[in-house]
Enzyme design. Structure first.
Site, PDB file in Angstrom:
ATOM      1  N   GLU A  37       0.879  -1.113   0.076  1.00 38.18           N
ATOM      2  CA  GLU A  37       0.007   0.042  -0.110  1.00 38.18           C
ATOM      3  C   GLU A  37       1.038   1.210  -0.074  1.00 38.18           C
ATOM      4  O   GLU A  37       1.954   1.189   0.759  1.00 38.18           O
ATOM      5  CB  GLU A  37      -0.864  -0.169   1.424  1.00 38.18           C
ATOM      6  CG  GLU A  37      -2.134   1.054   1.131  1.00 38.18           C
ATOM      7  CD  GLU A  37      -2.764   0.807   2.610  1.00 38.18           C
ATOM      8  OE1 GLU A  37      -2.739  -0.044   3.052  1.00 38.18           O
ATOM      9  OE2 GLU A  37      -3.675   1.794   2.851  1.00 38.18           O
ATOM     10  N   ARG A 264       4.395 -12.799   9.939  1.00 37.68           N
ATOM     11  CA  ARG A 264       5.051 -11.405   9.487  1.00 37.68           C
ATOM     12  C   ARG A 264       6.617 -11.384  10.327  1.00 37.68           C
ATOM     13  O   ARG A 264       6.700 -12.171  11.378  1.00 37.68           O
ATOM     14  CB  ARG A 264       4.350 -10.095   9.719  1.00 37.68           C
ATOM     15  CG  ARG A 264       4.051  -9.839  11.333  1.00 37.68           C
ATOM     16  CD  ARG A 264       3.365  -8.566  11.417  1.00 37.68           C
ATOM     17  NE  ARG A 264       2.370  -8.240  10.565  1.00 37.68           N
ATOM     18  CZ  ARG A 264       2.319  -7.370   9.736  1.00 37.68           C
ATOM     19  NH1 ARG A 264       3.134  -6.374   9.619  1.00 37.68           N
ATOM     20  NH2 ARG A 264       1.120  -6.840   8.845  1.00 37.68           N
ATOM     21  N   LYS A 274       3.859   1.148  10.169  1.00 40.09           N
ATOM     22  CA  LYS A 274       4.277   2.271   9.324  1.00 40.09           C
ATOM     23  C   LYS A 274       3.729   3.430  10.014  1.00 40.09           C
ATOM     24  O   LYS A 274       4.147   4.533   9.639  1.00 40.09           O
ATOM     25  CB  LYS A 274       3.613   1.982   7.901  1.00 40.09           C
ATOM     26  CG  LYS A 274       4.317   1.082   7.203  1.00 40.09           C
ATOM     27  CD  LYS A 274       3.762   1.345   5.475  1.00 40.09           C
ATOM     28  CE  LYS A 274       2.695   0.072   5.452  1.00 40.09           C
ATOM     29  NZ  LYS A 274       2.067  -0.011   4.002  1.00 40.09           N
TER      30      LYS A 274
END
Ligand code: ATP
Ligand code: MG
Length: 562
Positions: A37, A264, A274
């Protein structure tokens, strides 16, 4: 390697892929994608996903697409789109001509939504976002059905078209899938498919005022691109039934993508969210996304990490099905290992102490040969100047040294790397008793640092010639956080309270003159100190070196060999 041992070393995603190939699923093709993204810079977690997706495609003669998941018009930015591409390329991967944007599929995704409505599997709901969530129920209690759930197909089509035309304000209507308000999986309780957002999109501008939800866009983008294995992180496991349900409604081919979840990457001493990284940038805790203390790919690049070392790290940590935390030391180890073999060594003194060698001829400079990398002869040698006045590190001298101090002390002899044996003859102090310089004598017969008569010296020191040395700004970077888990903060404080106040120290260093022309991004080992990388802002007039990583003192070994 036998077939058996080969099988054992496969990770679970490879096993799934090999089985799909054996079963001729999707014509035995392997096609993955990396779907960032564009709302931030890529970090080391993304690097793991990149290595996995591009790596598997390569391993199975398949392809990997780059797809920008830009369905959320609010926080996306062209700056991020550019940096993401630069970082993937730098890591050594290539999407060739397959760079896509989910926003390119808005028309198709809209058409798929029409199919869903026509099948009676979606409806336009007039409940507000708050009402929808209040009526969703709990995992143990079923939700309440929307009063608009049985709206006739024609009416749904009409309203959905008018939503697209911009006839309604935000929040008035939402298109929802009609699935199961009693499903134990909350994601299946009539999830939103489209919502109205009167926001300009960074690529489609004002063309759209309805935007697809992530779950709708993601799986169907996979379908449009003919992705075979859609790898994502574990939090999407609970979304998988929805992924499959959406596909079931629109798919009319044999081919079908499959979502597979993996753990992850979490790293100790590292923040990977982020949102939090953005906070560090915006509130100036660091000097931008590419600050060498950031866990971003651009930060690591500026710090001096190599793509090979990051790829190797990704390989070493493997792919797991359960969440875990990897020790950041493992990443640092990969960096050291890679740089150790690759980069030239050089000498630099960061905290200088002057030594005048009394018996060395005044005004003389000689060039001595130094080895660029003892691990790799092909890297050759270089000449370094030696003269009567040199600098060593302050830490390498002790006036009242204990026996086990194998460096310089009054009356003791040490080797100057590639130069001579010297003996400290005198300590010179100022009126306050601070040491200002040392006096020494050298043994001309020990040229090259070799013992002339078999006598041993315990210590080997690095040094530079005072007159010829060049000055550089040295940025000593250290871990950004003091805690293993920086997320855990004291009551009333957040992760920023765990920032290491000494994560950056700027000093002046004295380097071999050969480094005058060192180019940005070039890397060196400063012997006995660590690995350093020339900063992107470095110029010939103002040299800047970033410390990549410290060195474990490897000199003890060198001494033993001689
Ligand atoms: P956001 O919360 O903004 O969605 P994200 O970390 O999921 O953040 P994306 O840009 O959506 O960021 O991620 C792109 C891809 O990278 C996804 O497939 C995601 O699963 C993967 N990814 C993100 N973080 C990690 C991580 N720490 N380890 C492994 N893969 C990751
Ligand atoms: Mg995401």
């Amino acid at each position: 390697m036998t077939e058996n041992t080969k099988k054992k070393s496969l990770h679970f995603i490879q096993s799934i892929i090999e089985e799909d190939i054996r079963n001729n699923k999707n014509n035995s093709k392997v096609h993955t994608r990396f779907p960032p993204e564009p709302n931030g810079y890529l970090h080391i977690g993304h690097a793991k996903s990149i290595c996995l997706n591009f790596g598997l495609a390569k391993q199975y003669n398949g392809l990997c697409n780059l797809r920008f998941d830009d369905t959320n018009p609010v926080k996306e930015d062209v700056e991020y789109v550019d940096s993401i591409q630069e970082d993937i390329k730098w890591l050594g991967f290539d999407w060739e001509d397959r760079k896509y944007f989910a926003s390119d599929y808005f028309e198709k995704l809209y058409e798929f939504a029409i199919i869903l409505i026509k099948k009676g599997k979606a409806y336009v709901c007039e409940m507000s976002a708050d009402e929808i969530s209040a009526n969703r129920g709990t995992p143990t209690q079923p939700g309440k059905k929307s009063p608009w759930r049985n709206r006739p197909v024609e009416e749904n089509l009409n309203l959905f078209e008018r939503m697209r035309k911009g006839e309604f304000e935000e929040g008035k209507y939402v298109l929802r899938a009609k699935i199961d308000m009693a499903s134990p999986n909350m994601h299946m309780r009539d999830p939103a498919v489209y919502r109205i957002r009167n926001i300009e999109h960074h690529r489609t501008g004002n063309k759209w005022c309805i935007y697809p939800m992530y779950d709708w866009a993601h799986g169907l983008s996979d379908y449009i691109e003919k992705i075979t294995h859609s790898l994502c992180t574990l939090e999407f496991e609970v979304h998988r039934p929805l992924y499959d349900w959406f596909l079931d409604q629109v798919i009319d081919t044999e081919y079908r993508p499959r979502q597979i979840e993996f753990a992850r990457l979490n790293l100790s001493f590292t923040i990977m969210s982020k949102r939090k990284l953005l906070k560090l940038v915006e509130e100036k805790y660091v000097d931008g996304w590419d600050d060498p203390r950031m866990p971003t790919i651009s930060g690591y690049r500026r710090r001096g990490y190599t793509p090979e070392s990051i790829r190797k790290f990704a390989d070493k940590i493997g792919v797991a099905k359960r969440d875990n935390v990897i020790d950041v030391a493992l990443l640092e180890h990969s960096i050291r290992e890679d740089l150790n073999k690759k980069v030239k060594r050089t000498m630099a003194v960061l905290n200088p102490l002057k030594i005048v060698i009394d018996n060395y001829p005044e005004g003389q400079t000689e060039e001595l040969e130094a080895i660029n990398n003892p691990e790799d002869e092909s890297m050759g040698t270089r000449m370094i100047p030696f003269s009567k006045t040199i600098y060593i590190e302050k830490e390498d001298f002790m006036e009242n040294a204990p026996k086990k101090f194998f460096r310089l002390a009054p009356g003791r002899e040490v080797r100057l790397r590639y130069a001579y044996f010297i003996t400290c003859t005198k300590v010179v102090k100022d009126e306050n008793g601070n040491i200002t310089e040392l006096r020494a004598s050298y043994d001309p017969a020990s040229k090259g640092g070799k013992s002339p008569d078999g006598r041993k010296v315990k210590g080997t020191l690095h040094w530079v010639s005072a007159h010829e040395a060049i000055k550089a700004e040295i940025r000593l970077y250290d871990r950004l956080f003091l805690n293993e888990n920086p997320e855990v903060a004291e009551e009333g404080k957040d992760f920023t309270s765990n920032i290491n106040p000494h994560s950056l120290e700027k000093i002046t260093g004295y380097l071999e003159p050969g480094l005058q022309n060192a180019q940005p991004e070039s890397k060196y080992q400063f012997e006995r100190i660590g690995y350093f990388c020339v900063d992107k802002d470095s110029t010939k007039e103002h040299l800047i070196f970033n410390r990549t990583i410290t060195l474990r003192d490897s000199w003890a070994k060198i001494d033993k060999k001689k």
